[in-house]
Design a protein around this motif. Structure first.
Motif, PDB file in Angstrom:
ATOM      1  N   GLY A  84      69.459   1.932 -18.342  1.00 23.51           N
ATOM      2  CA  GLY A  84      70.485   2.299 -18.593  1.00 23.51           C
ATOM      3  C   GLY A  84      71.389   2.155 -20.019  1.00 23.51           C
ATOM      4  O   GLY A  84      72.732   2.602 -20.404  1.00 23.51           O
ATOM      5  N   VAL A  85      71.438   0.792 -20.377  1.00 23.50           N
ATOM      6  CA  VAL A  85      71.459   0.199 -21.809  1.00 23.50           C
ATOM      7  C   VAL A  85      70.820   0.483 -22.814  1.00 23.50           C
ATOM      8  O   VAL A  85      69.568   0.422 -23.018  1.00 23.50           O
ATOM      9  CB  VAL A  85      71.406  -1.094 -21.223  1.00 23.50           C
ATOM     10  CG1 VAL A  85      72.055  -2.338 -22.533  1.00 23.50           C
ATOM     11  CG2 VAL A  85      71.845  -1.418 -19.761  1.00 23.50           C
ATOM     12  N   ARG A  86      71.457   1.195 -23.594  1.00 19.49           N
ATOM     13  CA  ARG A  86      71.228   1.595 -25.191  1.00 19.49           C
ATOM     14  C   ARG A  86      71.543   0.229 -25.722  1.00 19.49           C
ATOM     15  O   ARG A  86      73.110  -0.656 -25.701  1.00 19.49           O
ATOM     16  CB  ARG A  86      71.986   2.845 -25.539  1.00 19.49           C
ATOM     17  CG  ARG A  86      71.168   3.834 -24.680  1.00 19.49           C
ATOM     18  CD  ARG A  86      71.894   5.169 -24.964  1.00 19.49           C
ATOM     19  NE  ARG A  86      73.634   5.137 -25.217  1.00 19.49           N
ATOM     20  CZ  ARG A  86      74.524   4.826 -25.886  1.00 19.49           C
ATOM     21  NH1 ARG A  86      73.670   4.859 -27.190  1.00 19.49           N
ATOM     22  NH2 ARG A  86      75.151   5.271 -25.925  1.00 19.49           N
ATOM     23  N   VAL A  87      71.180  -0.400 -27.006  1.00 19.56           N
ATOM     24  CA  VAL A  87      70.889  -1.519 -28.097  1.00 19.56           C
ATOM     25  C   VAL A  87      70.685  -1.393 -29.321  1.00 19.56           C
ATOM     26  O   VAL A  87      70.140  -0.416 -29.548  1.00 19.56           O
ATOM     27  CB  VAL A  87      70.386  -2.961 -27.475  1.00 19.56           C
ATOM     28  CG1 VAL A  87      70.875  -3.944 -28.622  1.00 19.56           C
ATOM     29  CG2 VAL A  87      70.158  -2.879 -26.651  1.00 19.56           C
ATOM     30  N   ASN A  88      71.735  -0.644 -30.203  1.00 17.41           N
ATOM     31  CA  ASN A  88      71.124  -0.465 -31.542  1.00 17.41           C
ATOM     32  C   ASN A  88      72.432  -1.214 -32.543  1.00 17.41           C
ATOM     33  O   ASN A  88      72.768  -2.235 -31.549  1.00 17.41           O
ATOM     34  CB  ASN A  88      71.614   0.779 -31.649  1.00 17.41           C
ATOM     35  CG  ASN A  88      71.429   2.045 -30.813  1.00 17.41           C
ATOM     36  OD1 ASN A  88      70.453   2.697 -31.219  1.00 17.41           O
ATOM     37  ND2 ASN A  88      71.944   2.449 -29.916  1.00 17.41           N
ATOM     38  N   THR A  89      71.686  -1.021 -33.711  1.00 17.90           N
ATOM     39  CA  THR A  89      72.737  -2.040 -34.956  1.00 17.90           C
ATOM     40  C   THR A  89      73.298  -1.191 -35.635  1.00 17.90           C
ATOM     41  O   THR A  89      73.350   0.345 -35.751  1.00 17.90           O
ATOM     42  CB  THR A  89      71.711  -3.030 -35.174  1.00 17.90           C
ATOM     43  OG1 THR A  89      70.652  -1.734 -35.822  1.00 17.90           O
ATOM     44  CG2 THR A  89      71.024  -4.240 -34.561  1.00 17.90           C
ATOM     45  N   VAL A  90      73.855  -1.220 -36.051  1.00 21.50           N
ATOM     46  CA  VAL A  90      74.969  -1.144 -37.957  1.00 21.50           C
ATOM     47  C   VAL A  90      75.034  -2.095 -38.647  1.00 21.50           C
ATOM     48  O   VAL A  90      75.476  -3.243 -38.289  1.00 21.50           O
ATOM     49  CB  VAL A  90      76.926  -0.335 -37.541  1.00 21.50           C
ATOM     50  CG1 VAL A  90      77.512  -0.488 -38.520  1.00 21.50           C
ATOM     51  CG2 VAL A  90      76.596   0.328 -36.218  1.00 21.50           C
ATOM     52  N   SER A  91      74.600  -1.290 -39.497  1.00 22.91           N
ATOM     53  CA  SER A  91      74.383  -1.811 -41.153  1.00 22.91           C
ATOM     54  C   SER A  91      75.087  -1.891 -41.656  1.00 22.91           C
ATOM     55  O   SER A  91      74.507  -0.905 -42.526  1.00 22.91           O
ATOM     56  CB  SER A  91      73.056  -1.968 -41.213  1.00 22.91           C
ATOM     57  OG  SER A  91      72.246  -2.874 -40.626  1.00 22.91           O
ATOM     58  N   PRO A  92      76.639  -2.305 -42.567  1.00 23.75           N
ATOM     59  CA  PRO A  92      77.434  -2.437 -42.932  1.00 23.75           C
ATOM     60  C   PRO A  92      76.682  -2.458 -44.517  1.00 23.75           C
ATOM     61  O   PRO A  92      76.566  -3.453 -44.810  1.00 23.75           O
ATOM     62  CB  PRO A  92      78.753  -2.765 -42.641  1.00 23.75           C
ATOM     63  CG  PRO A  92      78.284  -2.939 -41.654  1.00 23.75           C
ATOM     64  CD  PRO A  92      77.197  -3.508 -41.102  1.00 23.75           C
ATOM     65  N   GLY A  93      77.585  -1.579 -45.578  1.00 28.16           N
ATOM     66  CA  GLY A  93      77.434  -2.308 -47.068  1.00 28.16           C
ATOM     67  C   GLY A  93      78.948  -3.141 -47.255  1.00 28.16           C
ATOM     68  O   GLY A  93      78.969  -3.571 -46.360  1.00 28.16           O
ATOM     69  N   LEU A  94      79.179  -2.837 -48.791  1.00 29.19           N
ATOM     70  CA  LEU A  94      79.943  -3.811 -48.717  1.00 29.19           C
ATOM     71  C   LEU A  94      81.587  -3.249 -48.647  1.00 29.19           C
ATOM     72  O   LEU A  94      81.603  -2.060 -48.586  1.00 29.19           O
ATOM     73  CB  LEU A  94      80.578  -4.102 -50.233  1.00 29.19           C
ATOM     74  CG  LEU A  94      82.334  -4.653 -50.926  1.00 29.19           C
ATOM     75  CD1 LEU A  94      81.576  -5.867 -50.102  1.00 29.19           C
ATOM     76  CD2 LEU A  94      81.261  -4.328 -52.084  1.00 29.19           C
ATOM     77  N   ILE A  95      82.365  -3.715 -47.752  1.00 26.66           N
ATOM     78  CA  ILE A  95      83.689  -3.564 -46.983  1.00 26.66           C
ATOM     79  C   ILE A  95      84.064  -3.908 -47.197  1.00 26.66           C
ATOM     80  O   ILE A  95      85.081  -5.257 -47.795  1.00 26.66           O
ATOM     81  CB  ILE A  95      83.505  -3.779 -44.796  1.00 26.66           C
ATOM     82  CG1 ILE A  95      82.217  -3.004 -44.199  1.00 26.66           C
ATOM     83  CG2 ILE A  95      84.732  -3.295 -44.658  1.00 26.66           C
ATOM     84  CD1 ILE A  95      82.249  -1.488 -44.613  1.00 26.66           C
ATOM     85  N   HIS A  96      85.425  -3.649 -47.595  1.00 32.04           N
ATOM     86  CA  HIS A  96      87.233  -3.685 -47.675  1.00 32.04           C
ATOM     87  C   HIS A  96      87.865  -4.885 -47.506  1.00 32.04           C
ATOM     88  O   HIS A  96      88.027  -4.494 -46.284  1.00 32.04           O
ATOM     89  CB  HIS A  96      87.933  -2.913 -48.261  1.00 32.04           C
ATOM     90  CG  HIS A  96      88.924  -3.279 -48.915  1.00 32.04           C
ATOM     91  ND1 HIS A  96      89.715  -3.420 -50.016  1.00 32.04           N
ATOM     92  CD2 HIS A  96      90.521  -3.093 -47.870  1.00 32.04           C
ATOM     93  CE1 HIS A  96      91.188  -3.868 -50.310  1.00 32.04           C
ATOM     94  NE2 HIS A  96      91.067  -3.317 -49.191  1.00 32.04           N
TER      95      HIS A  96
END
Length: 257
Positions: free
Chosen positions: A183-195
């Protein structure tokens, strides 16, 4: 607090919550109803300020300090967060990281390890500890790693950083496979250039190049990353795991030829 209550009743741990992106993630989680544990290594004052903002808006927040290059400290951090949450931890966002610059030809093993231990080994240790809590509770939980578009588009002087973020993306996919049955979900978020404050003054040409290249025509905001993390931790993403969500204003869609 504003928001739709997407994370009502959740207890979330956000690492590196004293920095710009961490602040954006923490405030968005709190706005959606989560009780937030704000990790910091040295930026205690900044993390305390985020906690005060959350509390003034009617939310719950706790600041915990830890050096995430130490496996024992990672486990103690997760245990402390779960204890504060009444034995529950429903979301972990592995945001803490470093991004030094160094030519690959002059990079030492110590330089390499300093980045990999912070950006990758801490993700492994915190995720392992959090999953042990989540798999024993009703509803499981979610883990989100903050990666980078540099995982697939490396930049000069960032070999150690780009390699660590590529490994973070693959770790999430592997963890999604192994922890999914519990029941554990694992994902990623890949940002670009953040102010961040002072970026335009420190790197004006880079900012101009980004703004020209981005179909959205602007830098990202910490809250943009926070929104993506809220989505992945919410019930709206209950059938999403092992996914890399790119948050870059469309830059990655541009042709390279």
């Amino acid at each position: 607090m504003s928001g739709r209550g997407l994370l009502e009743g959740q207890v979330a741990l956000i690492t590196g919550a004293g920095g710009g992106i961490g602040r954006g993630i923490a405030t968005r989680f709190a706005a959606e109803g989560a009780a937030v544990v704000l990790h910091c290594r040295t930026a205690v004052g900044a993390a305390d300020e985020v906690a005060r903002t959350v509390r003034k808006s009617g939310g719950r927040a706790l600041v915990l300090q830890a050096d995430l290059t130490d496996e024992g400290a990672c486990r103690a951090l997760v245990a402390g967060a779960a204890e504060w949450g009444g034995g529950r931890l429903t979301a972990l966002v592995n945001n803490a990281g470093v991004q030094p610059t160094r030519e690959l030809s002059g990079m030492t093993v110590a330089d390499w390890r300093a980045v990999v231990d912070t950006n990758l080994s801490s993700v492994f240790a915190c995720t392992q500890a959090a999953a042990e809590v989540m798999r024993e509770q009703e509803g499981g939980g979610s883990v989100t790693h903050i990666a980078s578009i540099e995982a697939s588009h490396p930049a000069p002087l960032h070999a150690h950083y780009s390699a660590s973020k590529a490994a973070v993306v693959t770790h999430a996919r592997a963890a999604a496979l192994e922890y999914g049955p519990f029941g554990v979900r694992v994902n990623t978020v890949s940002p670009g250039l953040i102010h961040r404050e002072g970026l335009e003054e420190a790197w004006p040409e880079g900012v101009r190049r980004w703004e020209r290249a981005a179909p959205a025509g602007r830098l990202g905001r910490p809250e943009d990353v926070g929104d993506a993390c809220v989505f992945l931790a919410s019930g709206l993403a209950s059938w999403i795991s092992g996914h890399d969500l790119v948050v870059d204003g469309g830059v990655s869609a541009r042709p390279t030829w």
